[in-house]
Scaffold this motif. Structure first.
Motif, PDB file in Angstrom:
ATOM      1  N   ASP A 192       0.833  -1.290  -0.130  1.00  0.00           N
ATOM      2  CA  ASP A 192      -0.110   0.030  -0.116  1.00  0.00           C
ATOM      3  C   ASP A 192       0.820   1.258  -0.143  1.00  0.00           C
ATOM      4  OD1 ASP A 192      -2.595   1.367   0.095  1.00  0.00           O
ATOM      5  OD2 ASP A 192      -1.709   1.986   2.042  1.00  0.00           O
ATOM      6  N   ARG A 193       1.912   1.227   0.762  1.00  0.00           N
ATOM      7  CA  ARG A 193       2.706   2.510   0.746  1.00  0.00           C
ATOM      8  C   ARG A 193       4.268   2.458   0.080  1.00  0.00           C
ATOM      9  NH1 ARG A 193       1.123   5.104   5.610  1.00  0.00           N
ATOM     10  NH2 ARG A 193      -1.064   4.580   5.776  1.00  0.00           N
ATOM     11  N   SER A 194       4.346   1.349  -0.544  1.00  0.00           N
ATOM     12  CA  SER A 194       5.520   1.664  -1.333  1.00  0.00           C
ATOM     13  C   SER A 194       5.302   1.176  -3.030  1.00  0.00           C
ATOM     14  CB  SER A 194       6.673   0.568  -0.670  1.00  0.00           C
ATOM     15  OG  SER A 194       6.399  -0.845  -0.853  1.00  0.00           O
ATOM     16  N   GLY A 195       4.545   0.155  -3.120  1.00  0.00           N
ATOM     17  CA  GLY A 195       4.471  -0.415  -4.612  1.00  0.00           C
ATOM     18  C   GLY A 195       5.417  -1.586  -4.923  1.00  0.00           C
ATOM     19  N   VAL A 196       6.193  -1.766  -4.077  1.00  0.00           N
ATOM     20  CA  VAL A 196       7.245  -2.689  -4.123  1.00  0.00           C
ATOM     21  C   VAL A 196       7.525  -3.530  -3.163  1.00  0.00           C
ATOM     22  CG1 VAL A 196       8.668  -1.163  -6.063  1.00  0.00           C
ATOM     23  CG2 VAL A 196       9.073  -1.061  -3.459  1.00  0.00           C
ATOM     24  N   LEU A 197       8.509  -4.651  -3.208  1.00  0.00           N
ATOM     25  CA  LEU A 197       8.678  -5.441  -2.158  1.00  0.00           C
ATOM     26  C   LEU A 197       9.373  -4.534  -1.189  1.00  0.00           C
ATOM     27  CD1 LEU A 197       9.505  -8.783  -3.895  1.00  0.00           C
ATOM     28  CD2 LEU A 197       7.423  -8.357  -2.812  1.00  0.00           C
ATOM     29  N   GLY A 198       9.154  -4.923   0.206  1.00  0.00           N
ATOM     30  CA  GLY A 198       9.969  -4.068   1.385  1.00  0.00           C
ATOM     31  C   GLY A 198      10.806  -5.154   1.935  1.00  0.00           C
ATOM     32  N   ALA A 199      10.701  -5.368   3.411  1.00  0.00           N
ATOM     33  CA  ALA A 199      11.336  -6.271   4.088  1.00  0.00           C
ATOM     34  C   ALA A 199      10.438  -6.625   5.562  1.00  0.00           C
ATOM     35  CB  ALA A 199      12.648  -5.845   4.543  1.00  0.00           C
ATOM     36  N   LEU A 200      10.400  -7.723   5.881  1.00  0.00           N
ATOM     37  CA  LEU A 200       9.665  -7.831   6.976  1.00  0.00           C
ATOM     38  C   LEU A 200      10.768  -8.440   8.141  1.00  0.00           C
ATOM     39  CD1 LEU A 200       7.098  -8.058   5.426  1.00  0.00           C
ATOM     40  CD2 LEU A 200       6.724 -10.169   6.402  1.00  0.00           C
ATOM     41  N   TRP A 201      10.910  -7.746   9.267  1.00  0.00           N
ATOM     42  CA  TRP A 201      11.974  -7.640  10.095  1.00  0.00           C
ATOM     43  C   TRP A 201      11.453  -8.573  11.617  1.00  0.00           C
ATOM     44  CZ3 TRP A 201      16.755  -4.646  10.094  1.00  0.00           C
ATOM     45  CH2 TRP A 201      16.788  -3.860   8.946  1.00  0.00           C
ATOM     46  N   VAL A 202      12.005  -9.790  11.615  1.00  0.00           N
ATOM     47  CA  VAL A 202      11.510 -10.640  12.848  1.00  0.00           C
ATOM     48  C   VAL A 202      12.745 -10.943  13.920  1.00  0.00           C
ATOM     49  CG1 VAL A 202       9.716 -11.302  11.279  1.00  0.00           C
ATOM     50  CG2 VAL A 202      11.628 -12.721  11.468  1.00  0.00           C
ATOM     51  N   PRO A 203      12.501 -11.149  15.103  1.00  0.00           N
ATOM     52  CA  PRO A 203      13.415 -11.490  15.835  1.00  0.00           C
ATOM     53  C   PRO A 203      14.056 -13.066  15.310  1.00  0.00           C
ATOM     54  CG  PRO A 203      11.838 -10.809  17.264  1.00  0.00           C
ATOM     55  CD  PRO A 203      11.169 -10.873  15.669  1.00  0.00           C
ATOM     56  N   ARG A 204      15.216 -13.228  15.571  1.00  0.00           N
ATOM     57  CA  ARG A 204      15.658 -14.804  14.722  1.00  0.00           C
ATOM     58  C   ARG A 204      15.102 -15.743  15.525  1.00  0.00           C
ATOM     59  NH1 ARG A 204      19.414 -14.856  10.976  1.00  0.00           N
ATOM     60  NH2 ARG A 204      20.506 -16.680  10.636  1.00  0.00           N
ATOM     61  N   PRO A 244      10.899 -10.098   1.558  1.00  0.00           N
ATOM     62  CA  PRO A 244      12.054 -11.114   2.301  1.00  0.00           C
ATOM     63  C   PRO A 244      11.788 -10.645   3.574  1.00  0.00           C
ATOM     64  CG  PRO A 244      12.903  -9.206   0.923  1.00  0.00           C
ATOM     65  CD  PRO A 244      11.671  -9.279   0.592  1.00  0.00           C
ATOM     66  N   TYR A 245      12.380 -11.825   4.691  1.00  0.00           N
ATOM     67  CA  TYR A 245      12.739 -11.607   5.877  1.00  0.00           C
ATOM     68  C   TYR A 245      13.757 -11.316   6.212  1.00  0.00           C
ATOM     69  CZ  TYR A 245       7.973 -14.096   6.890  1.00  0.00           C
ATOM     70  OH  TYR A 245       6.737 -14.685   6.851  1.00  0.00           O
ATOM     71  N   VAL A 246      14.095 -10.348   7.142  1.00  0.00           N
ATOM     72  CA  VAL A 246      15.381 -10.158   7.926  1.00  0.00           C
ATOM     73  C   VAL A 246      15.048 -10.948   9.254  1.00  0.00           C
ATOM     74  CG1 VAL A 246      16.870  -8.423   8.657  1.00  0.00           C
ATOM     75  CG2 VAL A 246      15.573  -7.998   6.579  1.00  0.00           C
ATOM     76  N   PHE A 247      15.806 -12.201   9.341  1.00  0.00           N
ATOM     77  CA  PHE A 247      15.686 -12.738  10.562  1.00  0.00           C
ATOM     78  C   PHE A 247      16.749 -12.413  11.424  1.00  0.00           C
ATOM     79  CE2 PHE A 247      13.468 -15.857   8.050  1.00  0.00           C
ATOM     80  CZ  PHE A 247      12.393 -16.156   8.909  1.00  0.00           C
ATOM     81  N   ALA A 248      16.496 -11.298  12.390  1.00  0.00           N
ATOM     82  CA  ALA A 248      17.612 -10.178  12.794  1.00  0.00           C
ATOM     83  C   ALA A 248      18.096 -10.737  14.361  1.00  0.00           C
ATOM     84  CB  ALA A 248      16.772  -8.995  13.264  1.00  0.00           C
ATOM     85  N   HIS A 249      19.083 -10.554  14.534  1.00  0.00           N
ATOM     86  CA  HIS A 249      19.810 -10.693  15.769  1.00  0.00           C
ATOM     87  C   HIS A 249      19.429  -9.565  16.697  1.00  0.00           C
ATOM     88  CE1 HIS A 249      23.020 -12.221  18.534  1.00  0.00           C
ATOM     89  NE2 HIS A 249      23.278 -10.686  18.963  1.00  0.00           N
ATOM     90  N   THR A 250      18.681  -9.593  17.393  1.00  0.00           N
ATOM     91  CA  THR A 250      18.097  -8.330  18.311  1.00  0.00           C
ATOM     92  C   THR A 250      17.449  -8.524  19.611  1.00  0.00           C
ATOM     93  OG1 THR A 250      16.324  -6.673  17.961  1.00  0.00           O
ATOM     94  CG2 THR A 250      15.811  -8.919  17.126  1.00  0.00           C
ATOM     95  N   ASN A 251      17.307  -7.799  20.498  1.00  0.00           N
ATOM     96  CA  ASN A 251      16.597  -7.845  21.508  1.00  0.00           C
ATOM     97  C   ASN A 251      15.113  -7.792  21.366  1.00  0.00           C
ATOM     98  OD1 ASN A 251      15.821  -4.970  21.242  1.00  0.00           O
ATOM     99  ND2 ASN A 251      17.015  -4.429  22.841  1.00  0.00           N
ATOM    100  N   GLY A 252      14.676  -7.667  20.135  1.00  0.00           N
ATOM    101  CA  GLY A 252      13.222  -7.666  19.870  1.00  0.00           C
ATOM    102  C   GLY A 252      12.490  -6.779  20.456  1.00  0.00           C
ATOM    103  N   ALA A 253      12.874  -5.370  21.161  1.00  0.00           N
ATOM    104  CA  ALA A 253      12.155  -4.330  21.524  1.00  0.00           C
ATOM    105  C   ALA A 253      11.016  -3.910  20.330  1.00  0.00           C
ATOM    106  CB  ALA A 253      13.003  -3.269  21.880  1.00  0.00           C
ATOM    107  N   GLY A 254      10.209  -3.264  20.978  1.00  0.00           N
ATOM    108  CA  GLY A 254       8.794  -2.880  20.173  1.00  0.00           C
ATOM    109  C   GLY A 254       8.864  -1.124  20.468  1.00  0.00           C
TER     110      GLY A 254
END
Length: 275
Positions: free
Chosen positions: A158-170, A196-206
């Protein structure tokens, strides 16, 4: 008499998979001046659906067409400076600088994921920003993984018209796979509609803080770009302390990271573990 240990090669390794570098455009520019202050660019974004009118062009009472004023810009700054290396005895070794370069290469992707998520190095933009919009009131009522992925993919288109990225805690990659919400498109792991997913190394904060037990924050962004400088290292003679025969071998690299068009968050309720 005790026999000396035999030196052997380390086990072979497999690179870190399905993280930031698999989802982002990774650019190694020849011009290094941008790593003084950061970068900015003008993204091309859409906001669906497009405006429409049924009035004929010859109709004198046709409504006035209006457009958004100005061109948006994305800023990625300040520059992140990552370093890694080894401090050790030089005796009999001449490979410490190469070991430093290898160490930086192994840790840079996870580190950038952490800082892009948290902004804890003062970098902006960051995902876990209090101003990041939260979809579907999920901060109060977390949604299922399937609903969250659907909401994020819908918002990105809706906001980009192209593929973006989904970021999730690994750590929740297995939950997504078990829910049949992933598929492999080498070198990417993607969601049902191809983001594409970014399976991220993160503390997962929102945006509203850490997730409670059994919950997790996911983010959606437009296209992501990482820009990297050359790797800088001292010469071995410069790293060598002749008074102690030690070497301080360090490899450094500068980075900027940002995304176009949008960023949103959604909180999910993870599936219950079987009893």
């Amino acid at each position: 008499m005790t026999q000396p240990l035999v030196y052997v090669s380390a086990p072979s390794t497999t690179p870190y998979r399905y993280g930031l570098f698999s989802a982002a455009a990774v650019v190694d520019p020849a011009d290094q001046r941008e790593f003084q202050a950061g970068v900015e660019w003008e993204p091309v974004c859409v906001d669906a659906p497009a405006a429409t009118t049924s009035s004929a062009a010859s109709d004198p009472s046709r409504p006035t067409k209006s457009l958004s004023v100005g061109v948006s810009k994305v800023t990625a700054s300040p520059v992140l400076r990552l370093y890694a290396g080894v401090e050790a005895d030089l005796t009999g070794r001449d490979d410490h600088l190469e070991r430093a370069r290898t160490a930086l290469g192994l840790v840079e992707q996870q580190s950038l994921e952490h800082y892009a998520w948290t902004g804890s190095a003062g970098n902006r933009p960051r995902l876990a920003d209090p101003a990041t919009p939260i979809l579907a009131g999920s901060d109060a009522s977390p949604v299922s993984l399937a609903t969250a992925v659907g909401l994020l993919e819908e918002h990105i288109s809706d906001r980009s018209g192209v593929l973006g990225a989904l970021w999730v805690p690994r750590k929740i990659g297995a939950h997504l796979a078990a829910a049949d919400l992933t598929r492999l498109e080498n070198p990417r792991m993607v969601a049902p509609l191809g983001n594409p997913y970014v399976f991220a190394h993160t503390n997962g904060a929102g945006p509203a803080g850490a997730a409670a037990s059994g919950e997790a924050w996911l983010y959606g962004t437009g296209p992501v770009m990482v820009r990297r400088s050359q790797v800088t290292m001292p010469r071995l003679a410069e790293a060598h302390d002749r008074t102690t025969n030690d070497v301080f071998a360090i490899a450094e690299r500068f980075y900027t990271i940002g995304w176009s068009c949008t960023v949103v968050a959604v909180k999910v309720q993870l599936p219950a573990e079987p009893a």
